[in-house]
Structures are given as structure tokens and as C-alpha cells.
Motif scaffolding. Structure first.
Motif, mmCIF file in Angstrom:
data_model
loop_
_atom_site.group_PDB
_atom_site.id
_atom_site.type_symbol
_atom_site.label_atom_id
_atom_site.label_comp_id
_atom_site.label_asym_id
_atom_site.label_seq_id
_atom_site.Cartn_x
_atom_site.Cartn_y
_atom_site.Cartn_z
ATOM 1 N N THR A 68 18.651 106.643 -4.741
ATOM 2 C CA THR A 68 18.194 105.343 -5.217
ATOM 3 C C THR A 68 18.416 105.199 -6.711
ATOM 4 O O THR A 68 18.895 104.172 -7.194
ATOM 5 C CB THR A 68 16.702 105.155 -4.887
ATOM 6 N N THR A 69 18.070 106.238 -7.478
ATOM 7 C CA THR A 69 18.264 106.207 -8.928
ATOM 8 C C THR A 69 19.740 106.056 -9.274
ATOM 9 O O THR A 69 20.104 105.279 -10.159
ATOM 10 C CB THR A 69 17.681 107.476 -9.560
ATOM 11 N N ASN A 70 20.591 106.779 -8.608
ATOM 12 C CA ASN A 70 22.022 106.695 -8.877
ATOM 13 C C ASN A 70 22.569 105.303 -8.573
ATOM 14 O O ASN A 70 23.387 104.763 -9.315
ATOM 15 C CB ASN A 70 22.767 107.745 -8.037
ATOM 16 N N ALA A 71 22.125 104.716 -7.469
ATOM 17 C CA ALA A 71 22.587 103.373 -7.102
ATOM 18 C C ALA A 71 22.146 102.352 -8.139
ATOM 19 O O ALA A 71 22.917 101.475 -8.539
ATOM 20 C CB ALA A 71 22.061 103.004 -5.715
ATOM 21 N N CYS A 107 9.815 99.033 -12.519
ATOM 22 C CA CYS A 107 9.922 99.907 -11.347
ATOM 23 C C CYS A 107 8.565 100.141 -10.697
ATOM 24 O O CYS A 107 7.512 100.043 -11.336
ATOM 25 C CB CYS A 107 10.512 101.258 -11.738
ATOM 26 N N SER A 108 8.629 100.478 -9.442
ATOM 27 C CA SER A 108 7.491 101.028 -8.713
ATOM 28 C C SER A 108 7.919 102.420 -8.282
ATOM 29 O O SER A 108 8.779 102.566 -7.416
ATOM 30 C CB SER A 108 7.157 100.155 -7.492
ATOM 31 N N GLY A 109 7.335 103.428 -8.932
ATOM 32 C CA GLY A 109 7.842 104.777 -8.741
ATOM 33 C C GLY A 109 9.233 104.860 -9.339
ATOM 34 O O GLY A 109 9.447 104.533 -10.510
ATOM 35 N N SER A 110 10.208 105.258 -8.542
ATOM 36 C CA SER A 110 11.585 105.332 -9.025
ATOM 37 C C SER A 110 12.424 104.141 -8.557
ATOM 38 O O SER A 110 13.628 104.111 -8.783
ATOM 39 C CB SER A 110 12.229 106.630 -8.533
ATOM 40 N N PHE A 111 11.792 103.157 -7.924
ATOM 41 C CA PHE A 111 12.524 102.034 -7.355
ATOM 42 C C PHE A 111 12.477 100.818 -8.276
ATOM 43 O O PHE A 111 11.394 100.409 -8.716
ATOM 44 C CB PHE A 111 11.952 101.660 -5.982
ATOM 45 N N LEU A 132 23.048 96.514 -4.762
ATOM 46 C CA LEU A 132 22.633 97.900 -4.534
ATOM 47 C C LEU A 132 21.141 98.090 -4.798
ATOM 48 O O LEU A 132 20.559 99.092 -4.375
ATOM 49 C CB LEU A 132 23.430 98.849 -5.437
ATOM 50 N N LEU A 133 20.525 97.129 -5.480
ATOM 51 C CA LEU A 133 19.095 97.220 -5.798
ATOM 52 C C LEU A 133 18.295 96.738 -4.593
ATOM 53 O O LEU A 133 17.718 95.651 -4.584
ATOM 54 C CB LEU A 133 18.784 96.387 -7.043
ATOM 55 N N SER A 134 18.236 97.568 -3.586
ATOM 56 C CA SER A 134 17.677 97.164 -2.289
ATOM 57 C C SER A 134 16.181 96.892 -2.320
ATOM 58 O O SER A 134 15.643 96.277 -1.397
ATOM 59 C CB SER A 134 17.984 98.239 -1.243
ATOM 60 N N ASP A 135 15.486 97.364 -3.358
ATOM 61 C CA ASP A 135 14.037 97.146 -3.451
ATOM 62 C C ASP A 135 13.675 96.024 -4.421
ATOM 63 O O ASP A 135 12.490 95.803 -4.687
ATOM 64 C CB ASP A 135 13.342 98.438 -3.892
ATOM 65 N N LEU A 136 14.670 95.320 -4.938
ATOM 66 C CA LEU A 136 14.428 94.263 -5.916
ATOM 67 C C LEU A 136 13.707 93.085 -5.270
ATOM 68 O O LEU A 136 14.180 92.517 -4.286
ATOM 69 C CB LEU A 136 15.755 93.793 -6.514
ATOM 70 N N THR A 137 12.557 92.708 -5.815
ATOM 71 C CA THR A 137 11.797 91.571 -5.289
ATOM 72 C C THR A 137 11.845 90.356 -6.215
ATOM 73 O O THR A 137 11.687 89.233 -5.755
ATOM 74 C CB THR A 137 10.317 91.951 -5.071
ATOM 75 N N ILE A 138 12.066 90.579 -7.511
ATOM 76 C CA ILE A 138 12.069 89.481 -8.487
ATOM 77 C C ILE A 138 13.290 89.610 -9.390
ATOM 78 O O ILE A 138 13.535 90.673 -9.968
ATOM 79 C CB ILE A 138 10.786 89.491 -9.346
ATOM 80 N N LEU A 139 14.037 88.507 -9.522
ATOM 81 C CA LEU A 139 15.167 88.449 -10.448
ATOM 82 C C LEU A 139 15.055 87.153 -11.242
ATOM 83 O O LEU A 139 15.304 86.071 -10.720
ATOM 84 C CB LEU A 139 16.498 88.507 -9.703
ATOM 85 N N HIS A 140 14.646 87.272 -12.501
ATOM 86 C CA HIS A 140 14.453 86.125 -13.382
ATOM 87 C C HIS A 140 15.469 86.179 -14.518
ATOM 88 O O HIS A 140 15.443 87.095 -15.338
ATOM 89 C CB HIS A 140 13.040 86.115 -13.962
#
Length: 403
Positions: A68-71, A107-111, A132-140
């Protein structure tokens, strides 16, 4: 007897070594090989140990975090290279693999779960690798100088809920990819250069906010607008034409704000507007709407701002409109209204009726202007106003309009 004791000791030692083989220290893996003499007759039953340096990525528990970090690192560095101007040095901290330390990245943890680059004054484009940011919930990305189009790969952002691209230089037709972001609830495309029509499927999507104002959208408002789940719909300052859809209000949705101002809309305000019992702001100013103002507007019990100014409405302003208890601002200026009741005259709220055809009032149109009322022959559906029962209208309209 000695043989049994020796084998018992070997067994205990084997268990100990198996336990130690699971332990890792500082990312160094201990590989343990265990062999027990099988009684081959040489009398040398024993235990052997083979240790070797382990791969830090060999621990199954650490692999997802590392991947996840690498992505995220690849995605953000790819985007950084597509940003051509950063006059404020906003991205100075975007160095190294610790993406959670980057300015504007949360981030939440490493995500990576949120990116907020509002007012960073960045110039560039959006890259497909952001998917690739599969855990992204907000993009402003409000108030930057991003341009181009939205990558089709954004449909893979399964966790994205808020997308704010307002006040940039995005162009082209409506970004269809936003319709395929599965969990999106907030879509803000204001103040860009999008053109073409607004897709009907937009109003079938489970969105809470649809903000498309200040673009260059053309064509008619989709007929299914009234079935939207949104609480805010802003289509102001575009080039939309045609009539307000008759579906408007039929579902009794929970709309709070509707802004259609400064377009090229024609025809009547649908009687079904009265079904928006929770609406607080209704602004259709600076269009070419005609006919009477429907009495059903008096059913908007929560309305605070009602702006009908700069259209071609005519007739008397309904008494019931002026009786709305939560009204703060009522604007009917620059129409062709011929009168209003004493109740409207006694309004303590902001009431602008300049530029109409009301006898005895100041700052009205000239008599020649009022002699030919635009849309005088226009026939609008009218529900009898006496007595006006909002609940009854709700039922009647839904039955009448249902397919």
C-alpha cells in the motif's frame, strides 16, 4: 533408559526451536531447520540448526502495508511530476516514501484516506495513477490551476466519497467517469470550463450534493431531475435552456437548495415545486420564465430565500407567498407583476418588487412596457387555490404525474 531420556530432551528442544523460528527482530528473519535422528543405528540422534538472513517482505503480515505504501508513493510522485508550477512551494515536503508526512495528505494508519490541496495555486494535470489510492475517501482540489480532463481510471476509486474539483480549468464534456465512482456522494465541478449537456444518469446517482454552476453546460435540464436524492442542486450560471422539468418535486425529495439562476430557461414554474417541503433556497432569477407564480409555492414552509427576479412573470403575486413564515428575502424585481396584496406590503423581510407594472408604486416599468406582457398567451397548469391544502396537492400531483 538413556535413549528415552535423550529422545525426550530432543523433543523439548525441537519445540523450543520451532517457537523461536517464529520470532523476528528488526526485520531479520531467522530460518530454522530441524532434524532428528531416526535411529539409523549410528547412535548419533540429535538436532541441527540452520539459520539464514530472511527477507523483510517475507512476513505475510507486513506485505499489505508495504504494498500500500509503495502504491501511494508511486501515485503521488507520478502526480508531482505532472504539476508544472508550484509558486508557494506547497509540495516541498513531497519527498521520500513516507507519504503520510506530505503536506495536504492525510492517512489512517499507513493508508492515504484524504488529500486536501485547496488554494495551493498548483498548475498541472490529474494523472491516472491516483487510482492506486484505493483507500482515498476525500479529494479536494479547490482553487488551483489544474486543467485537462478527469482520468477514466478514477472509476477504480471505490472508497471515494467527496470529489471537489471546483475553481480550476478543467474542460471538455461532463466527466462521465464520475458517474461510475461507486460511493461518491459529493460532486463539486463549479467554476470550470465544462461544456455540452448534463447527463440524465447524474440524477439517478445517490448523491447528496450536485454543484455544476459557473461552467458552460448547454441543452435542457434532464427530465429526471426531480428524482435526485441530492439536498443541494446548483446549476446556476450556465447556458441551459428549455423548461424546468415537470418531475421537479414529484418525489417529494429532501432538497434544501435549488439554484437555476442566470441560464436561458423558459416556460412556467411547475406546480409540483410546492412538494419541496424542506427547501430553504429557491433561486430562478435571470432567466426568461413566464406566466403566473404557482400558488403551491406557499407550501414551501421552510423557504428562507425566494428569488424570482429578472424574468417575465405576470399577474398578481399570490397572497399566500407573502405569508411564508420563515421567509427572509423575497425578490420579484424586474418582472411584469401587476399587483400584490396588503400582506405583501407589510412584509418585514427584504422585499424587492422594483421594475414591475404595479400601479401606484415607485420604480416600476413604463406604461408602454407594461402594455405588452411577454407570455400573455402562455397556459400553465393551475391548481385551484381556494382552499389550498398542501397535503392534497401532494397526493394529486403524484397521481397525475405518475406514468
Amino acid at each position: 533408559m538413556m535413549m528415552k531420556k535423550k529422545k525426550g530432551t530432543n523433543f523439548k528442544l525441537l519445540c523450543l526451536l520451532l517457537f523461536l523460528g517464529l520470532i523476528q527482530t528488526n526485520g531479520f528473519g531467522i530460518g530454522v531447520g530441524v532434524g532428528i535422528g531416526g535411529g539409523d543405528g549410528d547412535g548419533d540422534d540429535g538436532v541441527w540448526i540452520g539459520a539464514g538472513g530472511g527477507n523483510p517482505n517475507s512476513n505475510p503480515g507486513s506485505a499489505p502495508k508495504q504494498q500500500t505504501t509503495n502504491a501511494a508513493y508511486r501515485a503521488l510522485q507520478s502526480w508531482k511530476t505532472a504539476i508544472t508550477e508550484d509558486p508557494s512551494g506547497f509540495l516541498k515536503t513531497w519527498v521520500g516514501e513516507d507519504v503520510c508526512s506530505y503536506r495536504g495528505v492525510f492517512c489512517s494508519g499507513s493508508f492515504v484516506t484524504s488529500i486536501d490541496l485547496n488554494k495551493a495555486n498548483l498548475k498541472g494535470t490529474i494523472v491516472k495513477d491516483l487510482s492506486l489510492l484505493s483507500d482515498l475517501t476525500i479529494l479536494h482540489l479547490n482553487s488551483n490551476r489544474f486543467s485537462g480532463q478527469i482520468p477514466d481510471s478514477f472509476r477504480n476509486l471505490d472508497s471515494l466519497q467527496e470529489l471537489d474539483l471546483s475553481n480550476n480549468g478543467f474542460s471538455g464534456s461532463f466527466p462521465q467517469v464520475t458517474l461510475y465512482i461507486p460511493n461518491l456522494v459529493y460532486l463539486d465541478l463549479r467554476f470550470n470550463e465544462f461544456t455540452g449537456s448534463i447527463p440524465e444518469s447524474l440524477f439517478n446517482k445517490q448523491l447528496d450534493a450536485i454543484l455544476l454552476n459557473n461552467n458552460q453546460f448547454t441543452g435542457e435540464i434532464p427530465r429526471n431531475l426531480g428524482y435526485s436524492t441530492a439536498s443541494v442542486i446548483n446549476l446556476a450560471n450556465n447556458r441551459l435552456s428549455g423548461e424546468i422539468p415537470t418531475s421537479f418535486g414529484i418525489t417529494g425529495s429532501k432538497l434544501k437548495e435549488v439554484l437555476f439562476l442566470n441560464n436561458q430557461l423558459t416556460g412556467c414554474i411547475p406546480e409540483s415545486v410546492g412538494l419541496f417541503s424542506d427547501i430553504e433556497v429557491f433561486d430562478v432569477s435571470f432567466n426568461s420564465l413566464m406566466g403566473h407564480v404557482p400558488d403551491t409555492i406557499s407550501c414551501l414552509s421552510e423557504i428562507e430565500v425566494l428569488n424570482l427576479g429578472h424574468n417575465k412573470f405576470s399577474g398578481d403575486l399570490p397572497d399566500l407567498v407573502c405569508a411564508l413564515r420563515n421567509l427572509i428575502n423575497l425578490t420579484v424585481s424586474f418582472n411584469f407583476f401587476s399587483g400584490f396584496s396588503s400582506q405583501c406590503s407589510s412584509l418585514s423581510v427584504g422585499f424587492d418588487f422594483t421594475g414591475n407594472c404595479i400601479p401606484g408604486k415607485g420604480y416600476q416599468r413604463s406604461q408602454p412596457d407594461c402594455s405588452a406582457i411577454p407570455g400573455g398567451q402562455l397556459s400553465c397548469l393551475r391548481i385551484p387555490a381556494q382552499p389550498l391544502t398542501c397535503a392534497g396537492i401532494s397526493v394529486g400531483l403524484k397521481v397525475t404525474k405518475s406514468p
